[in-house]
Design an enzyme around this catalytic site. Structure first.
Site, mmCIF file in Angstrom:
data_model
loop_
_atom_site.group_PDB
_atom_site.id
_atom_site.type_symbol
_atom_site.label_atom_id
_atom_site.label_comp_id
_atom_site.label_asym_id
_atom_site.label_seq_id
_atom_site.Cartn_x
_atom_site.Cartn_y
_atom_site.Cartn_z
ATOM 1 N N ASP A 11 10.746 8.766 -4.256
ATOM 2 C CA ASP A 11 9.210 9.307 -4.924
ATOM 3 C C ASP A 11 8.891 8.175 -6.136
ATOM 4 O O ASP A 11 9.806 7.679 -6.896
ATOM 5 C CB ASP A 11 9.837 10.406 -5.643
ATOM 6 C CG ASP A 11 8.286 11.184 -5.797
ATOM 7 O OD1 ASP A 11 7.055 10.975 -5.336
ATOM 8 O OD2 ASP A 11 8.174 11.989 -6.774
ATOM 9 N N HIS A 12 7.611 7.794 -5.941
ATOM 10 C CA HIS A 12 6.894 6.851 -7.072
ATOM 11 C C HIS A 12 7.625 5.575 -7.172
ATOM 12 O O HIS A 12 7.869 4.966 -8.077
ATOM 13 C CB HIS A 12 7.036 7.459 -8.338
ATOM 14 C CG HIS A 12 5.869 8.399 -8.418
ATOM 15 N ND1 HIS A 12 5.760 9.730 -7.741
ATOM 16 C CD2 HIS A 12 4.614 8.440 -8.736
ATOM 17 C CE1 HIS A 12 4.710 10.405 -7.769
ATOM 18 N NE2 HIS A 12 3.771 9.619 -8.565
ATOM 19 N N HIS B 273 0.813 -1.116 -0.196
ATOM 20 C CA HIS B 273 0.010 0.038 0.077
ATOM 21 C C HIS B 273 0.835 1.399 0.048
ATOM 22 O O HIS B 273 2.179 1.045 0.123
ATOM 23 C CB HIS B 273 -0.832 -0.001 0.995
ATOM 24 C CG HIS B 273 -0.246 0.110 2.494
ATOM 25 N ND1 HIS B 273 0.446 -0.814 3.093
ATOM 26 C CD2 HIS B 273 0.067 1.308 3.338
ATOM 27 C CE1 HIS B 273 1.117 -0.561 4.239
ATOM 28 N NE2 HIS B 273 0.743 0.752 4.407
ATOM 29 N N GLU C 57 3.771 10.140 7.756
ATOM 30 C CA GLU C 57 3.356 8.994 7.100
ATOM 31 C C GLU C 57 1.837 9.315 6.534
ATOM 32 O O GLU C 57 1.625 9.048 5.487
ATOM 33 C CB GLU C 57 3.375 7.495 7.786
ATOM 34 C CG GLU C 57 3.074 6.548 6.936
ATOM 35 C CD GLU C 57 2.916 5.219 8.189
ATOM 36 O OE1 GLU C 57 3.849 4.340 7.725
ATOM 37 O OE2 GLU C 57 2.465 5.353 9.236
HETATM 38 ZN ZN LIG Z 1 2.045 2.214 5.341
#
Ligand SMILES: [Zn+2]
Ligand SMILES: [Zn+2]
Length: 274
Positions: A220-221, A180, A264
């Protein structure tokens, strides 16, 4: 035991400034101020947070009447800076670089003495939502500068030291094999004394270059477990990601790294300090 209370007041003002010294040539100005050099003003909507600390008075139930603090800030700060050109209308900025750092020191001085029951304990000045400076009475000659970055990455929380069943038990949904992701927000805080010529603690271009090379462009990405070598065998929890970011920046930054904070989600923040 009597406990002190800190009262924090927010004030806002808009000022113009430029990084350009009339005693230097265009070429010299560009050498000192880099891509910020320009003979023309630009401006900011500054936001100032003022912390005053004291003990609660028994009769009023307050540390200090907030109206007194607010009137004082309007008179000593806002009336001098709001809708002004710092370089042209506010001393010492005809001579001193009107950097965020120097503006914060100026504000510190300009506030002067407070009602005797409180002490100035903390100041935070935001130049943009992505850049602010802080001063604290405990380290009064130093300043901290915080720059904010973002990266989006996916991860799967999985420890190779645990069995599959234990991983599911500890990490639950976060152990999902497909992973995720988050929009991580990274706050990088450096500390020290500003350069006398530029008034800046660190050249922002240099800070940005290092943070992009070491962290943002790297993560990133990306899928942290699959794309990033340091998390091949290490569980990419935000604790471990924060520690890795601190280690990378601590050796590569051109200024003293004081702290990083890794958001986060809006509810989880991880902090590592020097
Ligand atoms: Zn997470
Ligand atoms: Zn500016």
């Amino acid at each position: 035991m009597r406990r002190a209370v800190q009262l924090i007041r927010r004030v806002a003002f808009s000022s113009g400034h430029r990084y350009w010294r009339s005693d230097l040539t265009a070429e010299e100005n560009r050498a000192v101020f880099g891509r910020w050099a320009s003979p023309y003003n630009h401006g900011h909507n500054y936001v100032l947070w003022v912390g005053t600390t004291g003990y609660v008075e028994e009769d009023s139930g307050m540390v200090v009447n907030i109206k007194i603090i607010d009137d004082l800030l309007q008179e000593r700060i806002v009336s001098h800076l709001d809708q002004r050109s710092l370089n042209d209308e506010v001393e010492p900025f005809s001579r001193v670089s009107p950097s965020l750092e120097n503006l914060l020191f100026f504000i510190r001085q300009q506030i002067g003495s407070l009602p005797e029951q409180v002490q100035l304990s903390w100041l935070k000045l935001e130049e943009t939502p992505l850049l602010h400076a802080e001063w604290s009475a405990t380290q009064s000659t130093m300043i901290q500068l915080t720059r904010i970055y973002e990266f989006a990455a996916s991860h799967r929380l999985h420890s190779f030291a645990l069995s599959d069943a234990e991983n599911v038990q500890i990490f639950g949904k976060c152990n999902n094999p497909q992973g995720h992701g988050h929009n991580y927000i990274l706050e990088v805080t450096v500390g020290g004394e500003p350069d006398p010529e530029t008034g800046m603690l660190v050249a922002l271009d240099d800070l940005d270059r290092v943070v992009h090379a070491e962290v943002v462009d790297r993560y990133d990405h990306k899928n942290l477990n699959e794309d990033v070598p340091e998390f091949e065998k290490v569980n990419p929890t935000s604790e471990n990601v924060a520690l890795e970011i601190f280690r990378r920046l601590n050796t590569a930054l051109p200024a003293k790294l004081e702290r990083i904070r890794l958001h986060e989600t809006a509810r989880n923040v991880f902090e590592v300090c020097a």
